[in-house]
Every structure is written in structure tokens, then in C-alpha cells.
Design a protein around this motif. Structure first.
Motif, PDB file in Angstrom:
ATOM      1  N   ARG A   1       0.809  -1.159   0.019  1.00  0.00           N
ATOM      2  CA  ARG A   1       0.090  -0.005   0.052  1.00  0.00           C
ATOM      3  C   ARG A   1       0.856   1.284   0.018  1.00  0.00           C
ATOM      4  O   ARG A   1       2.020   1.137   0.449  1.00  0.00           O
ATOM      5  CB  ARG A   1      -0.828  -0.158   1.244  1.00  0.00           C
ATOM      6  N   THR A   2       0.330   2.361  -0.504  1.00  0.00           N
ATOM      7  CA  THR A   2       1.044   3.713  -0.521  1.00  0.00           C
ATOM      8  C   THR A   2       0.578   4.436   0.650  1.00  0.00           C
ATOM      9  O   THR A   2       1.250   5.116   1.079  1.00  0.00           O
ATOM     10  CB  THR A   2       0.582   4.458  -1.863  1.00  0.00           C
ATOM     11  N   ASP A   3      -0.318   3.945   1.718  1.00  0.00           N
ATOM     12  CA  ASP A   3      -0.695   4.793   2.863  1.00  0.00           C
ATOM     13  C   ASP A   3       0.015   3.911   3.884  1.00  0.00           C
ATOM     14  O   ASP A   3       0.836   3.078   3.742  1.00  0.00           O
ATOM     15  CB  ASP A   3      -2.203   4.888   3.171  1.00  0.00           C
ATOM     16  N   GLN A   4      -0.259   4.199   5.047  1.00  0.00           N
ATOM     17  CA  GLN A   4       0.508   3.459   6.131  1.00  0.00           C
ATOM     18  C   GLN A   4      -0.207   2.155   6.687  1.00  0.00           C
ATOM     19  O   GLN A   4       0.154   1.553   7.597  1.00  0.00           O
ATOM     20  CB  GLN A   4       0.431   4.575   7.509  1.00  0.00           C
ATOM     21  N   GLY A   5      -1.186   1.857   5.801  1.00  0.00           N
ATOM     22  CA  GLY A   5      -1.876   0.452   6.115  1.00  0.00           C
ATOM     23  C   GLY A   5      -0.942  -0.624   5.751  1.00  0.00           C
ATOM     24  O   GLY A   5       0.009  -0.438   5.030  1.00  0.00           O
TER      25      GLY A   5
END
Length: 134
Positions: free
Chosen positions: A50-54
């Protein structure tokens, strides 16, 4: 394919890992809902970073695992069966076709209409008969 393989597209990853075509629409919806940067090969599935912090998702033959919460899993895959890991830190969802083997096994096309569907145990991930009324 080795463990360092990076796929150009989700479709390429699904095809090369023999994920049933009946599961593709659900997996596209999930990966369009969450910000996925890339797909790579794992020894036992596909890693969706993922590109987010997930956390990364891992896509297996019959389920996807790695959602940060039940709410995230529900939003990404409405209507899919959701389940927590044994420590409840991550969540998974069961794919429409989730039987027929492991690690790229194929679903049987001879399954009778009266046979109970198979579900995956959220702790050991083995297939088991589903005895729910749903």
C-alpha cells in the motif's frame, strides 16, 4: 516466478498465481478501494503493498488477509465474509471461490448443489464445511 517477482498489473498477478476468475471482480474492487502501490510474488500468494500507512494485503487462492480493521475490510469488500486473525490485529475476507486446494489449486467444477460450501478457518486457514444458514 521467484519471490522477487513484481507484477505490472493486478490482472497479471492473478493470472500467474491461478486465482479463480470468479474472484477477480472482488479483488479489483478491493484494490481500487485501497491505495495499492505494487504487487509482488510471495511463496504462497500475492503481496499488495500500500501507499498509505496500512499493512500490505496478501491475496491467496480463497481469501485476502491483512486489512487493518473489520471496518476497512467491510468497506473494501462489502458483503464478503470477514474474520479476525487469531490475535485480532488483522482482518481477512473470504473470496467467492475458496475451495479446491491451496497455493493455486483449482476449484472443482463437479461440486454438487446440495454440498455445503467450504469456509476457511480464520486461525489455521484450512477449509471446513460452513454450517451457517446464509
Amino acid at each position: 516466478m521467484n519471490a522477487d517477482t513484481v507484477y505490472d498489473t493486478l490482472d497479471q498477478a492473478l493470472a500467474e498465481n491461478q486465482i479463480p476468475s470468479e474472484n477477480h471482480a472482488l479483488l479489483r474492487a478491493i484494490t481500487e478501494h485501497l491505495p495499492i502501490a505494487r504487487y509482488s510474488r510471495r511463496s504462497d500468494g500475492i503481496r499488495a503493498e500500500r501507499t498509505d500507512q496500512g499493512p500490505p494485503l496478501t491475496i491467496y487462492y480463497g481469501y485476502t488477509y491483512g486489512f487493518a480493521s473489520e471496518e476497512e475490510a467491510a468497506a473494501a469488500a462489502p458483503g464478503a465474509t470477514r474474520w479476525p486473525s487469531s490475535d485480532s490485529r488483522r482482518w481477512g475476507i473470504t473470496h467467492p471461490v475458496n475451495h479446491g486446494g491451496t497455493k493455486g489449486g483449482r476449484a472443482s467444477s463437479t461440486r454438487s448443489r446440495t454440498e455445503r460450501p467450504l469456509a476457511l478457518c480464520p486461525e489455521c486457514f484450512l477449509a471446513k464445511p460452513c454450517y451457517c444458514d446464509g
